[in-house]
Design a protein around this motif. Structure first.
Motif, PDB file in Angstrom:
ATOM      1  N   GLY A 105       0.810  -1.215   0.000  1.00 52.39           N
ATOM      2  CA  GLY A 105       0.000   0.000   0.000  1.00 52.39           C
ATOM      3  C   GLY A 105       0.842   1.262   0.000  1.00 52.39           C
ATOM      4  O   GLY A 105       0.462   2.277  -0.563  1.00 52.39           O
ATOM      5  N   GLU A 106       1.997   1.202   0.616  1.00 51.36           N
ATOM      6  CA  GLU A 106       2.869   2.388   0.674  1.00 51.36           C
ATOM      7  C   GLU A 106       3.486   2.719  -0.683  1.00 51.36           C
ATOM      8  O   GLU A 106       3.950   3.829  -0.902  1.00 51.36           O
ATOM      9  CB  GLU A 106       3.960   2.188   1.711  1.00 51.36           C
ATOM     10  CG  GLU A 106       4.874   1.013   1.408  1.00 51.36           C
ATOM     11  CD  GLU A 106       5.722   0.606   2.594  1.00 51.36           C
ATOM     12  OE1 GLU A 106       6.838   0.128   2.347  1.00 51.36           O
ATOM     13  OE2 GLU A 106       5.278   0.766   3.735  1.00 51.36           O
ATOM     14  N   ASP A 107       3.481   1.747  -1.620  1.00 47.09           N
ATOM     15  CA  ASP A 107       4.026   1.970  -2.961  1.00 47.09           C
ATOM     16  C   ASP A 107       2.968   2.439  -3.950  1.00 47.09           C
ATOM     17  O   ASP A 107       3.233   2.526  -5.148  1.00 47.09           O
ATOM     18  CB  ASP A 107       4.668   0.684  -3.494  1.00 47.09           C
ATOM     19  CG  ASP A 107       5.846   0.248  -2.666  1.00 47.09           C
ATOM     20  OD1 ASP A 107       6.477   1.124  -2.042  1.00 47.09           O
ATOM     21  OD2 ASP A 107       6.134  -0.964  -2.641  1.00 47.09           O
ATOM     22  N   MET A 108       1.774   2.756  -3.475  1.00 48.56           N
ATOM     23  CA  MET A 108       0.663   3.096  -4.350  1.00 48.56           C
ATOM     24  C   MET A 108       0.976   4.276  -5.279  1.00 48.56           C
ATOM     25  O   MET A 108       0.603   4.269  -6.440  1.00 48.56           O
ATOM     26  CB  MET A 108      -0.575   3.444  -3.527  1.00 48.56           C
ATOM     27  CG  MET A 108      -1.771   3.773  -4.383  1.00 48.56           C
ATOM     28  SD  MET A 108      -3.212   4.414  -3.532  1.00 48.56           S
ATOM     29  CE  MET A 108      -3.299   3.511  -2.045  1.00 48.56           C
ATOM     30  N   TYR A 109       1.678   5.257  -4.785  1.00 46.96           N
ATOM     31  CA  TYR A 109       1.931   6.453  -5.580  1.00 46.96           C
ATOM     32  C   TYR A 109       3.243   6.401  -6.351  1.00 46.96           C
ATOM     33  O   TYR A 109       3.649   7.395  -6.952  1.00 46.96           O
ATOM     34  CB  TYR A 109       1.872   7.696  -4.685  1.00 46.96           C
ATOM     35  CG  TYR A 109       0.509   7.865  -4.082  1.00 46.96           C
ATOM     36  CD1 TYR A 109      -0.588   8.166  -4.874  1.00 46.96           C
ATOM     37  CD2 TYR A 109       0.308   7.668  -2.724  1.00 46.96           C
ATOM     38  CE1 TYR A 109      -1.849   8.289  -4.336  1.00 46.96           C
ATOM     39  CE2 TYR A 109      -0.959   7.796  -2.171  1.00 46.96           C
ATOM     40  CZ  TYR A 109      -2.026   8.107  -2.991  1.00 46.96           C
ATOM     41  OH  TYR A 109      -3.279   8.216  -2.446  1.00 46.96           O
ATOM     42  N   SER A 110       3.893   5.276  -6.342  1.00 46.52           N
ATOM     43  CA  SER A 110       5.107   5.127  -7.139  1.00 46.52           C
ATOM     44  C   SER A 110       5.037   3.901  -8.042  1.00 46.52           C
ATOM     45  O   SER A 110       6.016   3.570  -8.695  1.00 46.52           O
ATOM     46  CB  SER A 110       6.331   5.018  -6.220  1.00 46.52           C
ATOM     47  OG  SER A 110       6.227   3.860  -5.415  1.00 46.52           O
ATOM     48  N   PHE A 111       3.884   3.256  -8.093  1.00 47.20           N
ATOM     49  CA  PHE A 111       3.745   2.027  -8.872  1.00 47.20           C
ATOM     50  C   PHE A 111       3.353   2.377 -10.305  1.00 47.20           C
ATOM     51  O   PHE A 111       2.193   2.337 -10.691  1.00 47.20           O
ATOM     52  CB  PHE A 111       2.713   1.115  -8.233  1.00 47.20           C
ATOM     53  CG  PHE A 111       2.728  -0.279  -8.781  1.00 47.20           C
ATOM     54  CD1 PHE A 111       3.865  -1.054  -8.706  1.00 47.20           C
ATOM     55  CD2 PHE A 111       1.611  -0.809  -9.375  1.00 47.20           C
ATOM     56  CE1 PHE A 111       3.887  -2.334  -9.199  1.00 47.20           C
ATOM     57  CE2 PHE A 111       1.616  -2.086  -9.878  1.00 47.20           C
ATOM     58  CZ  PHE A 111       2.757  -2.847  -9.790  1.00 47.20           C
ATOM     59  N   ALA A 112       4.350   2.749 -11.093  1.00 47.89           N
ATOM     60  CA  ALA A 112       4.131   3.141 -12.482  1.00 47.89           C
ATOM     61  C   ALA A 112       5.290   2.667 -13.332  1.00 47.89           C
ATOM     62  O   ALA A 112       6.404   2.503 -12.844  1.00 47.89           O
ATOM     63  CB  ALA A 112       4.005   4.657 -12.589  1.00 47.89           C
ATOM     64  N   GLU A 113       5.007   2.455 -14.604  1.00 48.94           N
ATOM     65  CA  GLU A 113       6.058   2.111 -15.565  1.00 48.94           C
ATOM     66  C   GLU A 113       6.415   3.378 -16.317  1.00 48.94           C
ATOM     67  O   GLU A 113       5.536   4.069 -16.828  1.00 48.94           O
ATOM     68  CB  GLU A 113       5.560   1.049 -16.537  1.00 48.94           C
ATOM     69  CG  GLU A 113       6.609   0.660 -17.543  1.00 48.94           C
ATOM     70  CD  GLU A 113       6.124  -0.426 -18.486  1.00 48.94           C
ATOM     71  OE1 GLU A 113       6.652  -0.472 -19.601  1.00 48.94           O
ATOM     72  OE2 GLU A 113       5.240  -1.190 -18.123  1.00 48.94           O
ATOM     73  N   THR A 114       7.684   3.693 -16.360  1.00 47.12           N
ATOM     74  CA  THR A 114       8.140   4.922 -16.996  1.00 47.12           C
ATOM     75  C   THR A 114       9.156   4.592 -18.082  1.00 47.12           C
ATOM     76  O   THR A 114      10.071   3.814 -17.857  1.00 47.12           O
ATOM     77  CB  THR A 114       8.790   5.852 -15.954  1.00 47.12           C
ATOM     78  OG1 THR A 114       7.857   6.086 -14.910  1.00 47.12           O
ATOM     79  CG2 THR A 114       9.194   7.165 -16.571  1.00 47.12           C
ATOM     80  N   LYS A 115       8.975   5.196 -19.244  1.00 44.38           N
ATOM     81  CA  LYS A 115       9.927   5.056 -20.350  1.00 44.38           C
ATOM     82  C   LYS A 115      10.208   6.449 -20.902  1.00 44.38           C
ATOM     83  O   LYS A 115       9.360   7.337 -20.859  1.00 44.38           O
ATOM     84  CB  LYS A 115       9.348   4.198 -21.484  1.00 44.38           C
ATOM     85  CG  LYS A 115       9.078   2.763 -21.125  1.00 44.38           C
ATOM     86  CD  LYS A 115      10.322   1.935 -21.274  1.00 44.38           C
ATOM     87  CE  LYS A 115      10.074   0.506 -20.903  1.00 44.38           C
ATOM     88  NZ  LYS A 115      10.089  -0.432 -21.950  1.00 44.38           N
ATOM     89  N   PHE A 116      11.404   6.626 -21.443  1.00 42.54           N
ATOM     90  CA  PHE A 116      11.787   7.906 -22.026  1.00 42.54           C
ATOM     91  C   PHE A 116      11.776   7.783 -23.547  1.00 42.54           C
ATOM     92  O   PHE A 116      12.379   6.872 -24.103  1.00 42.54           O
ATOM     93  CB  PHE A 116      13.181   8.329 -21.550  1.00 42.54           C
ATOM     94  CG  PHE A 116      13.569   9.692 -22.008  1.00 42.54           C
ATOM     95  CD1 PHE A 116      13.037  10.813 -21.412  1.00 42.54           C
ATOM     96  CD2 PHE A 116      14.452   9.852 -23.055  1.00 42.54           C
ATOM     97  CE1 PHE A 116      13.390  12.084 -21.836  1.00 42.54           C
ATOM     98  CE2 PHE A 116      14.812  11.111 -23.496  1.00 42.54           C
ATOM     99  CZ  PHE A 116      14.279  12.231 -22.874  1.00 42.54           C
TER     100      PHE A 116
END
Length: 175
Positions: A105-116
């Protein structure tokens, strides 16, 4: 007498009929829609994926140095509908069959896939333009590849010069 005992004995002989998931790997169908994945080499930054995403899970952010855009998919918001992959003109986005997306739950706001995704450069003036993947240049720009790598301003000038030279040739042929 007690017909359920026959059913119980038959079920014990046959074994489990469900997935063995918690105790063994499970079967994932080939066309299962899991998390979205971007191939940054194929992306042309058209923004259609962001536009069709009903959940608003796809975002683009410009890099501070202006060299490209950061593509981000928020897996907490994504509904795995597959519209982004369906409407992507270059098929840069695909839905994987990876469904292992659990997190704390603490990773809720960082759980994203990012590509440049790196921006392209105009072949004539050096201005930044949308990326032009090699496969797209081969397919769409095969006839005039030098025009395909130009910014809109340089492309207009090139086409105007080309049209003017063709007009001069036709006028000379008419004489």
């Amino acid at each position: 007498m007690l017909p359920f005992l026959k059913v119980l004995a038959r079920n014990l002989r046959q074994g489990p009929s469900t997935d063995p998931f918690p105790f063994a790997p499970t079967y994932t169908p080939a066309r299962f829609r899991g998390r979205a994945e971007l191939d940054a080499e194929q992306c042309i930054l058209c923004g259609i994926c962001r536009h069709v995403c009903a959940a608003g899970a796809i975002q683009f952010r410009a890099a501070e140095d202006g060299s490209g855009m950061e593509f981000r998919v928020w897996h907490n918001s994504c509904t795995y509908c597959g519209l982004c992959a369906h409407y992507c003109p270059t098929k840069a986005i695909r839905m994987t069959n990876d469904w292992h997306l659990s997190h704390k739950g603490e990773d809720m706001y960082s759980f994203a896939e990012t590509k440049f995704v790196k921006l392209g450069q105009c072949a004539e003036c050096g201005a930044t333009i949308q990326p032009r993947p090699a496969a797209i240049v081969e397919k769409l720009g095969a006839r005039y590849p030098e025009r395909f790598m130009l910014c809109p301003k340089c492309k207009r000038e090139t086409l105007a010069n080309h049209a003017a030279s063709r007009k001069v040739i036709r006028v000379e042929e008419a004489r």
